[in-house]
Write a protein that holds these residues in place. Structure first.
Motif, mmCIF file in Angstrom:
data_model
loop_
_atom_site.group_PDB
_atom_site.id
_atom_site.type_symbol
_atom_site.label_atom_id
_atom_site.label_comp_id
_atom_site.label_asym_id
_atom_site.label_seq_id
_atom_site.Cartn_x
_atom_site.Cartn_y
_atom_site.Cartn_z
ATOM 1 N N ALA A 190 0.834 -1.202 0.000
ATOM 2 C CA ALA A 190 0.000 0.000 0.000
ATOM 3 C C ALA A 190 0.868 1.251 0.000
ATOM 4 O O ALA A 190 0.578 2.221 -0.722
ATOM 5 C CB ALA A 190 -0.926 -0.016 1.220
ATOM 6 N N LEU A 191 1.949 1.246 0.785
ATOM 7 C CA LEU A 191 2.860 2.388 0.823
ATOM 8 C C LEU A 191 3.485 2.630 -0.544
ATOM 9 O O LEU A 191 3.644 3.773 -0.978
ATOM 10 C CB LEU A 191 3.959 2.151 1.864
ATOM 11 N N ALA A 192 3.835 1.554 -1.239
ATOM 12 C CA ALA A 192 4.460 1.690 -2.562
ATOM 13 C C ALA A 192 3.521 2.409 -3.533
ATOM 14 O O ALA A 192 3.962 3.279 -4.313
ATOM 15 C CB ALA A 192 4.834 0.311 -3.104
ATOM 16 N N TYR A 193 2.249 2.091 -3.480
ATOM 17 C CA TYR A 193 1.312 2.738 -4.401
ATOM 18 C C TYR A 193 0.921 4.141 -3.927
ATOM 19 O O TYR A 193 0.585 5.002 -4.745
ATOM 20 C CB TYR A 193 0.088 1.848 -4.628
ATOM 21 N N ILE A 194 0.986 4.379 -2.625
ATOM 22 C CA ILE A 194 0.807 5.749 -2.125
ATOM 23 C C ILE A 194 1.955 6.613 -2.623
ATOM 24 O O ILE A 194 1.767 7.772 -3.023
ATOM 25 C CB ILE A 194 0.730 5.764 -0.584
ATOM 26 N N THR A 195 3.169 6.045 -2.622
ATOM 27 C CA THR A 195 4.337 6.763 -3.150
ATOM 28 C C THR A 195 4.122 7.097 -4.624
ATOM 29 O O THR A 195 4.442 8.202 -5.072
ATOM 30 C CB THR A 195 5.605 5.912 -2.984
ATOM 31 N N ARG A 196 3.605 6.160 -5.388
ATOM 32 C CA ARG A 196 3.336 6.420 -6.806
ATOM 33 C C ARG A 196 2.329 7.556 -6.965
ATOM 34 O O ARG A 196 2.498 8.437 -7.829
ATOM 35 C CB ARG A 196 2.801 5.144 -7.473
ATOM 36 N N ALA A 197 1.296 7.559 -6.121
ATOM 37 C CA ALA A 197 0.250 8.579 -6.236
ATOM 38 C C ALA A 197 0.733 9.956 -5.791
ATOM 39 O O ALA A 197 0.318 10.977 -6.350
ATOM 40 C CB ALA A 197 -0.970 8.158 -5.410
ATOM 41 N N THR A 198 1.610 10.000 -4.800
ATOM 42 C CA THR A 198 2.026 11.290 -4.242
ATOM 43 C C THR A 198 3.334 11.819 -4.814
ATOM 44 O O THR A 198 3.557 13.030 -4.867
ATOM 45 C CB THR A 198 2.174 11.179 -2.711
ATOM 46 N N LYS A 199 4.220 10.900 -5.254
ATOM 47 C CA LYS A 199 5.534 11.334 -5.737
ATOM 48 C C LYS A 199 5.780 11.014 -7.199
ATOM 49 O O LYS A 199 6.781 11.442 -7.776
ATOM 50 C CB LYS A 199 6.636 10.714 -4.878
ATOM 51 N N GLY A 200 4.898 10.235 -7.781
ATOM 52 C CA GLY A 200 4.960 10.019 -9.216
ATOM 53 C C GLY A 200 5.920 8.965 -9.710
ATOM 54 O O GLY A 200 6.239 8.932 -10.899
ATOM 55 N N PHE A 201 6.414 8.076 -8.841
ATOM 56 C CA PHE A 201 7.309 7.030 -9.322
ATOM 57 C C PHE A 201 7.018 5.710 -8.604
ATOM 58 O O PHE A 201 6.464 5.689 -7.502
ATOM 59 C CB PHE A 201 8.779 7.419 -9.131
ATOM 60 N N TYR A 202 7.377 4.616 -9.274
ATOM 61 C CA TYR A 202 7.262 3.295 -8.675
ATOM 62 C C TYR A 202 8.593 2.945 -8.010
ATOM 63 O O TYR A 202 9.643 3.030 -8.639
ATOM 64 C CB TYR A 202 6.931 2.238 -9.735
ATOM 65 N N VAL A 203 8.518 2.571 -6.756
ATOM 66 C CA VAL A 203 9.753 2.248 -6.050
ATOM 67 C C VAL A 203 10.434 1.030 -6.656
ATOM 68 O O VAL A 203 11.667 0.924 -6.643
ATOM 69 C CB VAL A 203 9.498 2.028 -4.541
ATOM 70 N N TYR A 204 9.647 0.118 -7.187
ATOM 71 C CA TYR A 204 10.187 -1.059 -7.868
ATOM 72 C C TYR A 204 9.464 -1.219 -9.198
ATOM 73 O O TYR A 204 8.232 -1.162 -9.259
ATOM 74 C CB TYR A 204 10.019 -2.318 -7.011
ATOM 75 N N SER A 205 10.237 -1.415 -10.249
ATOM 76 C CA SER A 205 9.668 -1.433 -11.603
ATOM 77 C C SER A 205 8.627 -2.526 -11.788
ATOM 78 O O SER A 205 7.688 -2.361 -12.572
ATOM 79 C CB SER A 205 10.794 -1.612 -12.635
ATOM 80 N N PHE A 206 8.765 -3.649 -11.061
ATOM 81 C CA PHE A 206 7.804 -4.741 -11.261
ATOM 82 C C PHE A 206 6.419 -4.431 -10.686
ATOM 83 O O PHE A 206 5.485 -5.216 -10.855
ATOM 84 C CB PHE A 206 8.340 -6.069 -10.692
ATOM 85 N N LEU A 207 6.262 -3.279 -10.014
ATOM 86 C CA LEU A 207 4.947 -2.860 -9.524
ATOM 87 C C LEU A 207 4.209 -1.978 -10.522
ATOM 88 O O LEU A 207 3.067 -1.583 -10.280
ATOM 89 C CB LEU A 207 5.103 -2.105 -8.195
ATOM 90 N N ASP A 208 4.830 -1.684 -11.649
ATOM 91 C CA ASP A 208 4.251 -0.812 -12.672
ATOM 92 C C ASP A 208 3.323 -1.623 -13.578
ATOM 93 O O ASP A 208 3.787 -2.520 -14.297
ATOM 94 C CB ASP A 208 5.367 -0.174 -13.492
ATOM 95 N N PRO A 209 2.011 -1.326 -13.601
ATOM 96 C CA PRO A 209 1.085 -2.089 -14.450
ATOM 97 C C PRO A 209 1.307 -1.832 -15.936
ATOM 98 O O PRO A 209 0.780 -2.584 -16.773
ATOM 99 C CB PRO A 209 -0.298 -1.586 -13.998
ATOM 100 N N ALA A 210 2.079 -0.801 -16.291
ATOM 101 C CA ALA A 210 2.353 -0.519 -17.699
ATOM 102 C C ALA A 210 3.420 -1.445 -18.276
ATOM 103 O O ALA A 210 3.630 -1.488 -19.489
ATOM 104 C CB ALA A 210 2.797 0.934 -17.858
ATOM 105 N N GLN A 211 4.095 -2.189 -17.428
ATOM 106 C CA GLN A 211 5.118 -3.102 -17.906
ATOM 107 C C GLN A 211 4.480 -4.267 -18.651
ATOM 108 O O GLN A 211 3.275 -4.521 -18.551
ATOM 109 C CB GLN A 211 5.944 -3.636 -16.739
#
Length: 275
Positions: A190-211
């Motif tokens: 949940a924190l990883a996706y909060i980071t994506r929503a608030t800071k605009g990046f995925y902490v780990y590339s394998f969490l990116d649904p665009a991959q």
């Protein structure tokens, strides 16, 4: 539970023979010193990395340093630092008084300390496996600082965990801890996706649904890490059992206790077995 379990009934002592503060190899004072030394090294590493990143203006400076707290590696390394600091205090108070500070804690906090032990003997191995198996692609780091940082956080972390498994007198932890570990992993997701929503990046590339592979691949990674975590916990349980069998059953090394604690083994041996 066996007579060696520190998880006594609510009316009995928490850890009758102070397994969480003693070792079969090191006297309590030395164990406290080693744990403190490990904690100091980890804290220095973390603080130095933050200071270094703040100085690298071309790479984002202190904003980049702040992003570190979104990484599972860094959070688990902070967990190691605080565990060794807390464990050193409990071990030192036992070494010099015969009674650990942990003994005076409410039972709920004692159980949380046991879960804390499980996190620092499981998560470091998960971090090491994921980093070197999935994230690291080489070549070796051209900057010595980057090499030191990654070895400290992605290799030495497992060494610290192995020390607690091999040298301490702990017993296999309750299997319910798997649920606690998986819950912590879910909270981190949940924190990883909060980071994506608030800071605009995925902490780990394998969490990116665009991959390539999309959400299905993400689910596979998440499920795989959760299963891997449970498997590591089971392996750690086995290693602790083997260490106890070798050191206590075969070598007869019941443990090294504080001078003020003459009844440690006797108290444990007379504890009735718990179902």
């Amino acid at each position: 539970m066996s007579r060696f379990s520190p998880f006594a009934s609510s009316s009995g002592p928490w850890d009758p023979s102070h397994r969480l503060e003693t070792s079969w190899l090191l006297p309590p004072a030395l164990l406290a010193a080693v744990r403190a030394l490990f904690g100091i090294y980890i804290f220095i590493t973390l603080i130095f990395v933050i200071a270094w990143d703040c100085e690298q203006a071309s790479l984002g400076g202190c904003a980049t340093a702040g992003d570190q707290f979104s990484y599972f590696t860094v959070l688990t390394y902070w967990g190691l630092a605080f565990y060794f600091a807390v464990a050193a205090v409990h071990t030192a108070t036992y070494a010099f008084t015969g009674a650990a500070l942990l003994d005076r804690f409410p039972r709920a906090l004692q159980h949380l300390h046991a879960l804390f032990y499980s996190t620092v003997t499981v998560f470091p191995f998960v971090v090491t496996a994921v980093y070197w198996g999935k994230l690291y692609a080489g070549p070796w780091f051209p900057v010595m600082f980057d090499a030191w940082r990654n070895v400290s956080q992605h290799a030495m972390n497992s060494g610290f965990a192995l020390f607690e498994i091999v040298v301490a007198r702990t017993v296999p932890q309750p299997w319910v801890h798997i649920a606690g570990l998986i819950t912590l992993l879910a909270l981190y997701l949940a924190l990883a996706y909060i980071t994506r929503a608030t800071k605009g990046f995925y902490v780990y590339s394998f969490l990116d649904p665009a991959q390539k592979g999309g959400s299905g691949l993400i689910a596979a990674y998440v499920f795989g890490i959760a299963v891997g975590c449970a498997l590591v916990f089971a392996i750690v349980q086995g290693l602790i059992w083997v260490r106890r069998w070798v050191t206590e059953t075969k070598l007869g090394k019941d443990g090294k206790f504080a001078h003020a604690d003459r009844q440690a083994v006797d108290i444990e041996m007379v504890q009735p077995s718990k179902a």
